[in-house]
Design a protein around this motif. Structure first.
Motif, PDB file in Angstrom:
ATOM      1  N   LYS A 278      -1.100   0.635 -11.052  1.00  0.00           N
ATOM      2  CA  LYS A 278      -1.635   0.440 -12.413  1.00  0.00           C
ATOM      3  C   LYS A 278      -0.545   0.500 -13.475  1.00  0.00           C
ATOM      4  O   LYS A 278      -0.619  -0.171 -14.487  1.00  0.00           O
ATOM      5  N   VAL A 279       0.439   1.336 -13.243  1.00  0.00           N
ATOM      6  CA  VAL A 279       1.578   1.476 -14.157  1.00  0.00           C
ATOM      7  C   VAL A 279       2.847   1.459 -13.308  1.00  0.00           C
ATOM      8  O   VAL A 279       2.857   1.992 -12.206  1.00  0.00           O
ATOM      9  N   ASN A 280       3.884   0.814 -13.795  1.00  0.00           N
ATOM     10  CA  ASN A 280       5.145   0.735 -13.053  1.00  0.00           C
ATOM     11  C   ASN A 280       6.048   1.914 -13.383  1.00  0.00           C
ATOM     12  O   ASN A 280       6.093   2.384 -14.516  1.00  0.00           O
ATOM     13  N   GLY A 281       6.772   2.339 -12.372  1.00  0.00           N
ATOM     14  CA  GLY A 281       7.739   3.418 -12.500  1.00  0.00           C
ATOM     15  C   GLY A 281       8.411   3.598 -11.153  1.00  0.00           C
ATOM     16  O   GLY A 281       8.312   2.745 -10.266  1.00  0.00           O
ATOM     17  N   TRP A 282       9.086   4.710 -10.982  1.00  0.00           N
ATOM     18  CA  TRP A 282       9.845   4.986  -9.763  1.00  0.00           C
ATOM     19  C   TRP A 282       8.988   5.759  -8.772  1.00  0.00           C
ATOM     20  O   TRP A 282       8.368   6.751  -9.123  1.00  0.00           O
ATOM     21  N   VAL A 283       8.972   5.282  -7.531  1.00  0.00           N
ATOM     22  CA  VAL A 283       8.200   5.922  -6.454  1.00  0.00           C
ATOM     23  C   VAL A 283       9.100   6.094  -5.233  1.00  0.00           C
ATOM     24  O   VAL A 283       9.987   5.287  -4.990  1.00  0.00           O
ATOM     25  N   PRO A 284       8.869   7.161  -4.444  1.00  0.00           N
ATOM     26  CA  PRO A 284       9.700   7.378  -3.262  1.00  0.00           C
ATOM     27  C   PRO A 284       9.477   6.291  -2.211  1.00  0.00           C
ATOM     28  O   PRO A 284       8.342   5.945  -1.882  1.00  0.00           O
ATOM     29  N   LYS A 285      10.554   5.763  -1.704  1.00  0.00           N
ATOM     30  CA  LYS A 285      10.493   4.677  -0.720  1.00  0.00           C
ATOM     31  C   LYS A 285       9.739   5.087   0.542  1.00  0.00           C
ATOM     32  O   LYS A 285       9.011   4.293   1.126  1.00  0.00           O
ATOM     33  N   THR A 286       9.882   6.342   0.950  1.00  0.00           N
ATOM     34  CA  THR A 286       9.274   6.787   2.208  1.00  0.00           C
ATOM     35  C   THR A 286       7.744   6.776   2.174  1.00  0.00           C
ATOM     36  O   THR A 286       7.113   6.833   3.222  1.00  0.00           O
ATOM     37  N   CYS A 287       7.161   6.665   0.994  1.00  0.00           N
ATOM     38  CA  CYS A 287       5.695   6.702   0.857  1.00  0.00           C
ATOM     39  C   CYS A 287       5.077   5.328   0.622  1.00  0.00           C
ATOM     40  O   CYS A 287       3.871   5.216   0.417  1.00  0.00           O
ATOM     41  N   ILE A 288       5.875   4.284   0.661  1.00  0.00           N
ATOM     42  CA  ILE A 288       5.365   2.941   0.413  1.00  0.00           C
ATOM     43  C   ILE A 288       5.466   2.137   1.694  1.00  0.00           C
ATOM     44  O   ILE A 288       6.499   2.132   2.361  1.00  0.00           O
ATOM     45  N   ASN A 289       4.411   1.444   2.037  1.00  0.00           N
ATOM     46  CA  ASN A 289       4.320   0.728   3.303  1.00  0.00           C
ATOM     47  C   ASN A 289       4.286  -0.774   3.068  1.00  0.00           C
ATOM     48  O   ASN A 289       3.290  -1.306   2.593  1.00  0.00           O
ATOM     49  N   TRP A 290       5.377  -1.465   3.394  1.00  0.00           N
ATOM     50  CA  TRP A 290       5.385  -2.944   3.335  1.00  0.00           C
ATOM     51  C   TRP A 290       6.300  -3.513   4.371  1.00  0.00           C
ATOM     52  O   TRP A 290       7.103  -2.913   4.951  1.00  0.00           O
TER      53      TRP A 290
ATOM     54  N   LYS B  93       0.821  -1.208   0.000  1.00  0.00           N
ATOM     55  CA  LYS B  93       0.000   0.000   0.000  1.00  0.00           C
ATOM     56  C   LYS B  93       0.857   1.261   0.000  1.00  0.00           C
ATOM     57  O   LYS B  93       1.916   1.306   0.620  1.00  0.00           O
ATOM     58  N   ALA B  94       0.333   2.294  -0.673  1.00  0.00           N
ATOM     59  CA  ALA B  94       0.960   3.608  -0.628  1.00  0.00           C
ATOM     60  C   ALA B  94       0.440   4.355   0.596  1.00  0.00           C
ATOM     61  O   ALA B  94      -0.766   4.332   0.869  1.00  0.00           O
ATOM     62  N   LYS B  95       1.337   5.008   1.347  1.00  0.00           N
ATOM     63  CA  LYS B  95       0.945   5.775   2.536  1.00  0.00           C
ATOM     64  C   LYS B  95       0.189   7.041   2.135  1.00  0.00           C
ATOM     65  O   LYS B  95      -0.692   7.481   2.843  1.00  0.00           O
ATOM     66  N   GLN B  96       0.624   7.619   1.010  1.00  0.00           N
ATOM     67  CA  GLN B  96      -0.004   8.809   0.448  1.00  0.00           C
ATOM     68  C   GLN B  96      -0.032   8.636  -1.060  1.00  0.00           C
ATOM     69  O   GLN B  96       0.692   7.802  -1.606  1.00  0.00           O
ATOM     70  N   THR B  97      -0.833   9.426  -1.735  1.00  0.00           N
ATOM     71  CA  THR B  97      -0.830   9.399  -3.194  1.00  0.00           C
ATOM     72  C   THR B  97       0.504   9.943  -3.681  1.00  0.00           C
ATOM     73  O   THR B  97       0.944  11.014  -3.256  1.00  0.00           O
ATOM     74  N   VAL B  98       1.181   9.171  -4.546  1.00  0.00           N
ATOM     75  CA  VAL B  98       2.488   9.576  -5.064  1.00  0.00           C
ATOM     76  C   VAL B  98       2.505   9.471  -6.586  1.00  0.00           C
ATOM     77  O   VAL B  98       1.757   8.695  -7.173  1.00  0.00           O
ATOM     78  N   ASN B  99       3.374  10.255  -7.196  1.00  0.00           N
ATOM     79  CA  ASN B  99       3.588  10.162  -8.638  1.00  0.00           C
ATOM     80  C   ASN B  99       4.474   8.968  -8.947  1.00  0.00           C
ATOM     81  O   ASN B  99       5.438   8.708  -8.233  1.00  0.00           O
ATOM     82  N   VAL B 100       4.147   8.274 -10.010  1.00  0.00           N
ATOM     83  CA  VAL B 100       4.978   7.188 -10.529  1.00  0.00           C
ATOM     84  C   VAL B 100       5.783   7.818 -11.661  1.00  0.00           C
ATOM     85  O   VAL B 100       5.213   8.365 -12.598  1.00  0.00           O
ATOM     86  N   ARG B 101       7.114   7.762 -11.570  1.00  0.00           N
ATOM     87  CA  ARG B 101       7.982   8.524 -12.486  1.00  0.00           C
ATOM     88  C   ARG B 101       8.825   7.635 -13.392  1.00  0.00           C
ATOM     89  O   ARG B 101       9.039   6.465 -13.108  1.00  0.00           O
ATOM     90  N   THR B 102       9.332   8.239 -14.470  1.00  0.00           N
ATOM     91  CA  THR B 102      10.136   7.525 -15.454  1.00  0.00           C
ATOM     92  C   THR B 102      11.554   7.238 -14.983  1.00  0.00           C
ATOM     93  O   THR B 102      12.215   6.358 -15.517  1.00  0.00           O
ATOM     94  N   SER B 103      12.044   7.973 -14.007  1.00  0.00           N
ATOM     95  CA  SER B 103      13.365   7.730 -13.426  1.00  0.00           C
ATOM     96  C   SER B 103      13.326   8.149 -11.961  1.00  0.00           C
ATOM     97  O   SER B 103      12.421   8.875 -11.544  1.00  0.00           O
ATOM     98  N   PRO B 104      14.296   7.692 -11.169  1.00  0.00           N
ATOM     99  CA  PRO B 104      14.262   7.947  -9.728  1.00  0.00           C
ATOM    100  C   PRO B 104      14.712   9.353  -9.328  1.00  0.00           C
ATOM    101  O   PRO B 104      15.737   9.545  -8.666  1.00  0.00           O
ATOM    102  N   LYS B 105      13.932  10.339  -9.735  1.00  0.00           N
ATOM    103  CA  LYS B 105      14.192  11.728  -9.342  1.00  0.00           C
ATOM    104  C   LYS B 105      12.890  12.513  -9.482  1.00  0.00           C
ATOM    105  O   LYS B 105      12.044  12.190 -10.334  1.00  0.00           O
ATOM    106  N   THR B 106      12.721  13.522  -8.662  1.00  0.00           N
ATOM    107  CA  THR B 106      11.467  14.265  -8.638  1.00  0.00           C
ATOM    108  C   THR B 106      11.231  15.086  -9.901  1.00  0.00           C
ATOM    109  O   THR B 106      10.094  15.435 -10.197  1.00  0.00           O
TER     110      THR B 106
END
Length: 115
Positions: free
Chosen positions: A103-115, A46-59
């Motif tokens: 729904k689509v794979n990409g880069w997401v910030p680790k701090t916003c993902i809960n597992w 689960k995502a802790k908050q809504t986050v953008n899924v990005r094409t590379s690991p940078k904002t």
């Protein structure tokens, strides 16, 4: 004369090797991107908050989708985090990123993902 032709031969050999590999060694070249192996994924994450899924690991990278708060998705590469651009998200600072999504794979910030 022999020295001039030897220099030309050495230059030709370097150009030929570059043509074969398609790469040129340069100082400061970024490391290759980590593998995006989603055949080994941690699912129902689960995502802790809504986050953008990005094409590379940078904002500053292009957002290709979103992973909604509380939505279940997957983290690829057996859940391994990778270094990328620094950010502050979900109340923490980090430079670690996961590859995955809901729904689509990409880069997401680790701090916003809960597992």
């Amino acid at each position: 004369m022999k020295f001039r032709s030897l220099g030309t031969a050495a230059t030709a050999a370097v150009l030929f090797a570059t043509a074969l590999t398609g790469t040129v060694a340069t100082a400061g070249t970024a490391a290759a991107a980590p593998p995006k192996d989603c055949s080994k994924a941690i699912v129902n994450v689960k995502a802790k908050q809504t986050v953008n899924v990005r094409t590379s690991p940078k904002t500053s990278a292009t957002a290709v989708g979103i992973w909604g708060k509380g939505k279940r998705g997957a983290i690829c590469n057996d859940g391994k985090a990778y270094k990328g651009g620094s950010y502050k998200a979900c109340g923490k600072k980090s430079n670690k990123w996961y590859y995955g999504g809901d729904k689509v794979n990409g880069w997401v910030p680790k701090t916003c993902i809960n597992w």
